[in-house]
Scaffold this active site. Sequence first.
Site, short mmCIF file in Angstrom:
data_model
loop_
_atom_site.label_atom_id
_atom_site.label_comp_id
_atom_site.label_asym_id
_atom_site.label_seq_id
_atom_site.Cartn_x
_atom_site.Cartn_y
_atom_site.Cartn_z
N GLU A 149 -3.03 141.90 80.15
CA GLU A 149 -2.30 141.46 79.00
C GLU A 149 -2.61 142.39 77.70
O GLU A 149 -3.77 142.50 77.36
CB GLU A 149 -2.96 140.02 79.01
N LYS A 204 -6.75 148.93 80.01
CA LYS A 204 -6.94 147.67 79.09
C LYS A 204 -8.36 147.74 78.23
O LYS A 204 -8.20 147.51 77.15
CB LYS A 204 -7.21 146.43 79.99
N CYS A 260 -12.04 139.71 72.26
CA CYS A 260 -11.68 140.92 73.24
C CYS A 260 -12.46 141.83 72.96
O CYS A 260 -13.26 142.86 73.81
CB CYS A 260 -10.29 140.94 73.27
#
Length: 443
Positions: A149, A204, A260
């Site tokens: 994502e 990612k 993150c």
Amino acid sequence: MAVIADHCPEITVKVVDLNADRIAAWNDPDLTRLPVYEPGLDAVVSRARGRNLHFTTEVNAAIAAADMVFLSVNTPTKTRGVGAGQASDLRWIEACTRQVALAARGHTIVVEKSTLPVRTAETVQTILSAGQQGDDGNAKSFSVLSNPEFLAEGTAITDLESPDRVLIGGQDADALEALAGVYSHWVPTERILRTNLWSSELSKLTANAFLAQRVSSINSIAALCEATGADVKEVARAIGTDSRIGSRFLKSGPGFGGSCFQKDILNLVYLCLHYGLVEVAEYWEQVVSLNNWQQQRIAKLVVQRLFNTVAGKRIALFGFAFKADTNDTRESPAIRIAKDLLEEGAQLSIYDPKVSAEQVQRDLGVPPAEGEACWQQSLDPVQACKGADAVLILTEWSQFNALDWHAIASAMRRPAWLFDTRAVADIKAARAAGLQVWTVGEG
Ligand code: UGA
């Protein structure tokens, strides 16, 4: 998941969680009480919920009925054992995968949505394969895909509605096309990228590492601007107009936060060390070190400007979330800066339009109280500044562009300071109201 349900009315989406309170909150008729604050999310949920979007604790039944299962669980940094402080803790991924292996029926596509270390798909595949040979009498098979994502908090819905790209990694062409088919309901075909599993997982981590690197790079230059008389906003504009560099992610601030960036870089560092790439690990680790330094230097310079002591002095903190338009405080620079100031004996009044006092208490580890080395919540910016020697802006909430500096200044003790770590305040108005001003990247 809500956006998928919104765009694909013929697909039934079930969001499952063992935590009954959380599921109840997702089902709350009052959409202001959804567990996550995200602009536009309430509208999406209200359109799809009860139609083809369901929130339930019936985990096994939902897995058994599913053609596709998305694994979207937390993967925080390990706090103990091998890789502590760097590697991701995969216990929840493993637990979920085991549950999927047990409860699935027929063929199931298992999609890694959580951000995972490279080659985790191998572990997921191994656990699922063991389930395939399980003794519950039902034939079952699995295909594993990676579909990281890229949405950012605060802009999640627009990021999902029109993504720069959707990335799907996998070996099974049918599974890959099935997932691409879901996104193609609203994402243009050329923006759906297909790669192998490991490229997808690594992309990612790399995307976040590059973005965080930009923030650390501009923060390093901000310090140099403050020392030399250059203005970091001007430098950012000048370099950002070079199309090879680009203008985004060049805002200097109190350091990056969020769940993150740091976690993913540390994961990358751990991966490099695992493969013996020590210099590569050190290179990326420096992005995190610079970020820690930036947070510490802000607290230090506040103390310095306030005559080298903040013991017993009131300081108003404007913003506690790690960025604007979210109530998320994970790894927020405000936490580290507030703790450093409390350590120096300051009295903090904290104002954030979306972060609750309970959350601040969890983050600072102490309950609100009056007096030296204590914090309190304020529900209004002017009230937060009553008797304060300084205001410290830590989150770029848009309302901080238009603060009433006259009202704030008259509530403060003189000499009074504004420290704007996001360069968002109207500093002319603040100066006109009699405040001394420090702005990140300008001094
Ligand atoms: C980040 C990435 O931007 C997303 O693409 C990714 O999907 C997400 O992590 C994730 O892995 O889940 P997020 O952490 O929500 O998204 O927020 P960002 O907008 O990236 O901001 C991160 C931090 O950097 C914030 O503290 C922000 O204030 C800071 N930042 C960002 C700056 O200080 N300056 C900038 O110019 C941009």
